[in-house]
Scaffold this active site. Structure first.
Site, PDB file in Angstrom:
ATOM      1  N   LYS A  48       0.843  -1.204   0.000  1.00  0.00           N
ATOM      2  CA  LYS A  48       0.000   0.000   0.000  1.00  0.00           C
ATOM      3  C   LYS A  48       0.874   1.248   0.000  1.00  0.00           C
ATOM      4  O   LYS A  48       0.583   2.228  -0.680  1.00  0.00           O
ATOM      5  CB  LYS A  48      -0.941  -0.017   1.218  1.00  0.00           C
ATOM      6  CG  LYS A  48      -2.048  -1.061   1.068  1.00  0.00           C
ATOM      7  CD  LYS A  48      -2.805  -1.334   2.362  1.00  0.00           C
ATOM      8  CE  LYS A  48      -3.738  -2.521   2.167  1.00  0.00           C
ATOM      9  NZ  LYS A  48      -4.417  -2.941   3.401  1.00  0.00           N
ATOM     10  N   GLN A  92      -5.302  -1.627   9.549  1.00  0.00           N
ATOM     11  CA  GLN A  92      -4.957  -2.918   8.937  1.00  0.00           C
ATOM     12  C   GLN A  92      -5.512  -4.057   9.798  1.00  0.00           C
ATOM     13  O   GLN A  92      -5.206  -4.163  10.980  1.00  0.00           O
ATOM     14  CB  GLN A  92      -3.425  -3.024   8.793  1.00  0.00           C
ATOM     15  CG  GLN A  92      -2.955  -4.261   8.061  1.00  0.00           C
ATOM     16  CD  GLN A  92      -3.403  -4.307   6.598  1.00  0.00           C
ATOM     17  OE1 GLN A  92      -3.332  -3.324   5.883  1.00  0.00           O
ATOM     18  NE2 GLN A  92      -3.893  -5.454   6.154  1.00  0.00           N
ATOM     19  N   ASP A 115     -11.657   2.248   3.980  1.00  0.00           N
ATOM     20  CA  ASP A 115     -12.092   0.869   3.732  1.00  0.00           C
ATOM     21  C   ASP A 115     -13.611   0.712   3.785  1.00  0.00           C
ATOM     22  O   ASP A 115     -14.128  -0.395   3.651  1.00  0.00           O
ATOM     23  CB  ASP A 115     -11.436  -0.079   4.750  1.00  0.00           C
ATOM     24  CG  ASP A 115     -10.203  -0.752   4.179  1.00  0.00           C
ATOM     25  OD1 ASP A 115     -10.059  -0.763   2.941  1.00  0.00           O
ATOM     26  OD2 ASP A 115      -9.393  -1.275   4.968  1.00  0.00           O
TER      27      ASP A 115
END
Ligand code: NAP
Length: 276
Positions: A48, A92, A115
């Protein structure tokens, strides 16, 4: 039989995002919170970071020890919410077991929730108010579109119902007028259901679980799984055999994973376009 080229589509998406970022006239920055030292998470976060650098998005990694306290993570997220230079926040997953995942996710400001995991953002997606979705789910739609696979009216089976992958994929495919069946670990006679799918999406985290006996001839097979077996990465689909039967299959590595990272960049951009 065709094998999807994740690298090529990822390059295309990234180049479009880079162009849009240039037009924005504003510096974007992603903050990633990484808790503990899960080896897979370390690799995902590194990918990422590289992708952000490729398109000119700044990146900040905030690390917490495996044994960290819930209150400290929440305090940090509240700080990041307030910082104007932070455009997006990514937690994460998975988190160490002692942490309450839902409470931590809900601390992220929906305007920075890249997200799409907060109740507010996910609720908007579920109600069809917004197309903003978790990166893998919107990536799957991009894959189907880029391969000119019609979605409308198709019988789709999604195996796996996580909030990160399976559930939002079901929502987006339904929005695109597919008839979607969502399966999970308690599904009875899974094979009978998957064998009817024109498009089969698998996100279960079980290496090579889906053999050719689960797949209809000429089906489109989207393998989301990322597993490590004997030091090698493989998907949830038994690629070698299923590829001979499928019309199109996504490989692991080099398939959905590449697109997920590219869609993360697009989501950072979308969050900031919405703010304008
Ligand atoms: P997860 O949260 O562990 O969810 C797994 C889902 O699979 C659950 O809904 C579970 O059912 C279901 N399942 C497990 N075993 C099953 C079985 N034998 N038959 C049918 N369903 C079964 O995992 P996730 O976050 O969705 O991730 C799934 C996989 O995708 C993992 O390998 C992960 O590493 C990978 N992944 C890849 C990307 C990418 O970019 N390619 C992105 C995210 C995740 P229950 O709900 O009943 O437990």
């Amino acid at each position: 039989m065709a094998v999807f080229d994740g690298k090529a589509l990822a390059i295309y998406i990234k180049s479009k995002v880079a162009g849009e970022i240039k037009k924005l006239n504003k510096k974007l920055k992603l903050a990633v919170i990484l808790i503990g030292q899960n080896p897979a998470s370390e690799i995902y976060v590194r990918n990422k970071e590289k992708a952000c650098k490729d398109v000119g998005i700044d990146f900040e990694l905030i690390r917490f020890a495996e044994t960290c306290k819930q209150v400290d993570v929440i305090k940090k997220i509240k700080e990041l919410n307030k910082k104007t230079e932070i455009s997006a926040i990514l937690l994460q997953l998975p988190l160490p077991k002692h942490l309450i995942e839902r409470e931590i996710i809900e601390t992220i400001s929906p305007e920075k929730d890249v997200d799409c995991l907060t109740q507010s953002n996910f609720g908007r997606l579920a109600l069809g108010v917004s197309d903003f979705a978790p990166c893998t789910a919107s990536g799957i739609i991009e894959i189907l579109k880029s391969e000119q696979i019609a979605i409308q009216g198709k019988r789709v089976v999604v195996v796996g119902r996580s909030a990160l992958v399976g559930l939002p994929t079901q929502l987006l495919l339904t929005k695109h007028d597919a008839t979607v069946t969502l399966c999970h670990s308690k599904t009875v006679k899974l094979k009978k259901i998957t064998k009817k799918a024109d498009i089969l999406v698998v996100a279960i985290g079980k290496p090579n679980f889906i053999t050719k006996r689960y797949v209809k001839k000429h089906a489109v097979v989207i393998d989301v799984g990322i597993n490590k077996v004997d030091g090698k990465i493989c998907g949830d689909v038994y690629f070698k055999k299923v590829k001979k039967k499928a019309h199109l299959i996504t490989p692991v590595p080099g398939g959905v994973g590449q697109i997920t990272v590219a869609m993360l960049l697009k989501n950072i951009l979308l969050l900031n376009l919405e703010k304008k």
